[in-house]
Design an enzyme around this catalytic site. Structure first.
Site, PDB file in Angstrom:
ATOM      1  CE  LYS A   1      12.186  12.338 -13.618  1.00  0.00           C
ATOM      2  NZ  LYS A   1      11.628  13.506 -12.951  1.00  0.00           N
TER       3      LYS A   1
ATOM      4  N   GLY B   1       3.270  17.862 -10.966  1.00  0.00           N
ATOM      5  CA  GLY B   1       3.649  17.904 -12.387  1.00  0.00           C
ATOM      6  C   GLY B   1       2.530  17.429 -13.299  1.00  0.00           C
ATOM      7  NE  ARG B   2       0.576  11.885 -10.652  1.00  0.00           N
ATOM      8  CZ  ARG B   2       1.680  11.797  -9.908  1.00  0.00           C
ATOM      9  NH1 ARG B   2       2.828  12.239 -10.386  1.00  0.00           N
ATOM     10  NH2 ARG B   2       1.646  11.282  -8.700  1.00  0.00           N
TER      11      ARG B   2
ATOM     12  CG  HIS C   1     -12.212  -2.497 -36.839  1.00  0.00           C
ATOM     13  ND1 HIS C   1     -12.900  -3.432 -37.577  1.00  0.00           N
ATOM     14  CD2 HIS C   1     -13.060  -1.467 -36.619  1.00  0.00           C
ATOM     15  CE1 HIS C   1     -14.119  -2.961 -37.835  1.00  0.00           C
ATOM     16  NE2 HIS C   1     -14.240  -1.766 -37.258  1.00  0.00           N
TER      17      HIS C   1
ATOM     18  CD  GLU D   1      13.242  12.667 -20.347  1.00  0.00           C
ATOM     19  OE1 GLU D   1      13.535  13.418 -19.385  1.00  0.00           O
ATOM     20  OE2 GLU D   1      12.842  11.503 -20.190  1.00  0.00           O
TER      21      GLU D   1
ATOM     22  CE  LYS E   1       6.066  21.353  -8.906  1.00  0.00           C
ATOM     23  NZ  LYS E   1       5.531  20.341  -8.007  1.00  0.00           N
TER      24      LYS E   1
HETATM   25  O1  F6P Z   1       7.372  11.661 -14.867  1.00  0.00           O
HETATM   26  C1  F6P Z   1       7.673  12.311 -13.676  1.00  0.00           C
HETATM   27  C2  F6P Z   1       7.345  13.738 -13.799  1.00  0.00           C
HETATM   28  O2  F6P Z   1       7.769  14.343 -12.648  1.00  0.00           O
HETATM   29  C3  F6P Z   1       5.861  14.017 -14.043  1.00  0.00           C
HETATM   30  O3  F6P Z   1       5.092  14.003 -12.909  1.00  0.00           O
HETATM   31  C4  F6P Z   1       5.951  15.333 -14.715  1.00  0.00           C
HETATM   32  O4  F6P Z   1       4.786  15.633 -15.388  1.00  0.00           O
HETATM   33  C5  F6P Z   1       7.127  15.132 -15.640  1.00  0.00           C
HETATM   34  O5  F6P Z   1       8.021  14.332 -14.903  1.00  0.00           O
HETATM   35  C6  F6P Z   1       7.790  16.377 -16.111  1.00  0.00           C
HETATM   36  O6  F6P Z   1       8.284  17.114 -15.044  1.00  0.00           O
HETATM   37  P1  F6P Z   1       8.677  18.640 -15.180  1.00  0.00           P
HETATM   38  O7  F6P Z   1       7.437  19.402 -15.496  1.00  0.00           O
HETATM   39  O8  F6P Z   1       9.277  19.022 -13.868  1.00  0.00           O
HETATM   40  O9  F6P Z   1       9.672  18.752 -16.305  1.00  0.00           O
END
Ligand code: F6P
Length: 531
Positions: free
Chosen positions: A496, A251-252, A368, A198, A192
């Site tokens: 971060k 984002g989620r 288990h 990453e 987003k």
């Molecule tokens: O973990 C924080 C967060 O902002 C999440 O809400 C989101 O899903 C993830 O990082 C990835 O963010 P982006 O889609 O901006 O790369």
């Protein structure tokens, strides 16, 4: 007008202040403490094709009445209306959280256009049989939903090979690319913000990999899904390969956007459209069903009793469907990133325990692994059992056994085992009386553990979409009840920033900064080691 004043203009203090200060909370708490687990009374709710069985939750008429009063005090109907209308519900970021719009049956023009573009992209790829392999690069909300859908519907058959790369660990991207033919590989970068370290770094590795194999223009094989098309363009991605999402999508919640391109390529566009339709049906249920028949609201209320009245620190998810293994991390992120907060909208300490730790594993593996702890440990946890009435394989006996295990675990947690019945059982072993009594004590189960049972008639895109929206809305209602903002994540953002500083120090391009003794030690040690 500043943000806090705007909040106070829309809401009464009772909707924003700590829960513990409300008289309605005192009544709810008393009713929750007194409400029994009514083993003999069936409590079923039908919602968007799913059945929620709440018979194994603490319940009473007094608790129902107190719950209605509490929802009223928290101005739940106003919050819900704002959520579904795309108005601001995330005050610390001054944003809407309009994911329901992404799955609307009558979407706004921009959303309809991106949906259409996605379907056309997939149609073309299928017609030309392009892209044998997809490498999906994204993390958190840009990863888990797609992983869930792909594993749920591709467990036996996938149209393309799909690899997921989320972690910054170089082994993740190394493994994700290993063995693929670069000429037939599409790289899907889902972010987003288009600023997540990453995702950008793994994306760069993938582009280098394409280039290294002799592909002259790697960007012909890169698609970006983002709310920052400008940044994707700067990277080199062409406009035809950029799919949009918007600032008002958290984002989620991004799996409801074109982030699901990978799902459509891997398991078919019908999965994506079916999930959207199922989630939209749950949105309608959430908007319209009366409170006592409203599945997300009732789940939120029993969760509030379990967490803030009875003090359970966690919530266990037990999907009795192997295909739903990724439901656990998906809901874990959704719930814990949303409700892991301790400050109210008004900026005061929440004053009660908020979001639980969410964990789990599919049954019967879980039985288990950690069910012993659930049955006889000192803490216990409420459990959400999830099961499909019908399976999609041809072995009915497997399915009967699976469902039998689900019901048996739930009943054992609910009813427990008394010392008397343990004694009767132990007597069958024909031990001496002392040994019989001693052994029986080890077999006692406290019981009285609350649980939900969510039944899907069958695992389909529609029922999975409805299930995910059920959890989303449950979490939203709990945010309203606890008076916290379920749509920000300042804790994640802080981590971060710290990582960026330390990474600079490790690379020798930044200052060492002010750290605790241990962090300083390792920064120095690893900095000299890697230089
Ligand atoms: O973990 C924080 C967060 O902002 C999440 O809400 C989101 O899903 C993830 O990082 C990835 O963010 P982006 O889609 O901006 O790369």
């Amino acid at each position: 007008m500043d943000r806090l004043s705007a909040l106070h203009t829309t809401f009464n203090p009772s909707a924003l202040e700590p829960l513990a200060t409300l008289p309605e909370w005192a009544l709810f708490k008393t009713a929750g403490q007194a409400a029994p687990l009514q083993v003999s009374q069936l409590r079923l709710i039908q919602a968007a094709g799913l059945t929620l069985d709440q018979s194994a939750q603490h319940a009473s008429t007094a608790l129902d009445q107190a719950a209605e009063a509490l929802l009223h005090a928290r101005q739940f109907p106003v919050w819900r209306e704002r959520l579904l209308a795309g108005q601001m519900v995330n005050p610390t970021e001054d944003r809407a959280a309009w994911h329901s719009q992404l799955r609307s049956n009558h979407p706004v023009a921009d959303v309809a256009c991106e949906r259409e573009r996605l379907l056309r992209f997939v149609e073309r790829a299928n017609r030309d049989y392009r892209w044998h392999n997809i490498v999906h690069i994204g993390i958190g909300g840009s990863d888990w939903g797609v992983r869930l859908a792909v594993s749920a519907f591709g467990y036996a058959n996938m149209r393309r090979t799909v690899r997921f790369v989320a972690n910054i660990d170089g082994h993740a991207v190394q493994g994700g690319l290993a063995g693929l033919d670069p000429r037939n590989t599409l790289i899907v970068v889902a972010s987003k913000s288009f600023s997540t370290a990453e995702t950008l770094q793994n994306g760069q590795r993938a582009i280098e990999w394409l280039r290294a194999s002799g592909i002259a223009n790697p960007f012909e094989q890169v698609v970006a899904i983002t709310a920052r098309p400008d940044k994707a363009r700067e990277w080199g991605v062409s406009d035809q390969h950029i799919f949009r999402l918007w600032d008002w999508v958290g984002g989620r919640f991004s799996m409801w956007s074109a982030v699901s391109l990978t799902t459509a390529l891997a398991v078919g566009p019908d999965v994506v459209t079916g999930m959207l339709a199922g989630a939209a049906a749950m949105d309608d249920h959430f908007a319209q069903a009366p409170i006592h028949q409203n599945a997300p609201v009732q789940m939120a209320l029993s969760g509030l009793v379990n967490r803030s009245v009875l003090g359970y620190g966690s919530l266990n998810l037990a999907p009795y469907d192997f295909r739903l293994a990724n439901l656990v991390p998906y809901v874990q992120q959704l719930d814990m990133e949303s409700l892991g907060k301790s400050v109210t909208h008004s900026g005061q300490p929440a004053g009660v325990h908020t979001g639980p730790a969410v964990w789990g594993m599919p049954g019967t593996d879980a039985q288990h692994t950690f069910f012993q702890w659930l049955h006889q440990g000192t803490d216990g946890a409420p459990v959400d059992f999830i099961a499909c009435q019908h399976a999609d394989h041809g072995w009915p006996d497997h399915h009967r056994r699976l469902l039998a295990n689900c019901l048996a675990q739930r009943e054992a947690l609910l009813r427990g085992k008394s010392l008397d019945s343990a004694l009767t059982e132990s007597r069958a072993d024909e031990l001496g009386e002392d040994d019989t009594r001693w052994l029986a004590k080890h077999k006692v189960h406290a019981g009285g553990r609350p649980s939900n049972l969510i039944v899907l008639p069958r695992l389909t895109p529609e029922t999975l979409g409805a299930l995910l929206a059920l959890y989303e809305h449950k979490i939203f209602v709990q945010g309203v009840l606890w008076g916290i903002n379920p749509f920000d994540q300042w804790g994640v953002e802080y981590g971060k920033v710290l990582a960026k500083g330390i990474q600079g120090a490790l690379a020798g391009t930044g200052v060492h900064g002010d750290h605790d003794a241990s962090t300083s030690h390792w920064v120095h040690r690893w900095a000299s080691h890697t230089q």
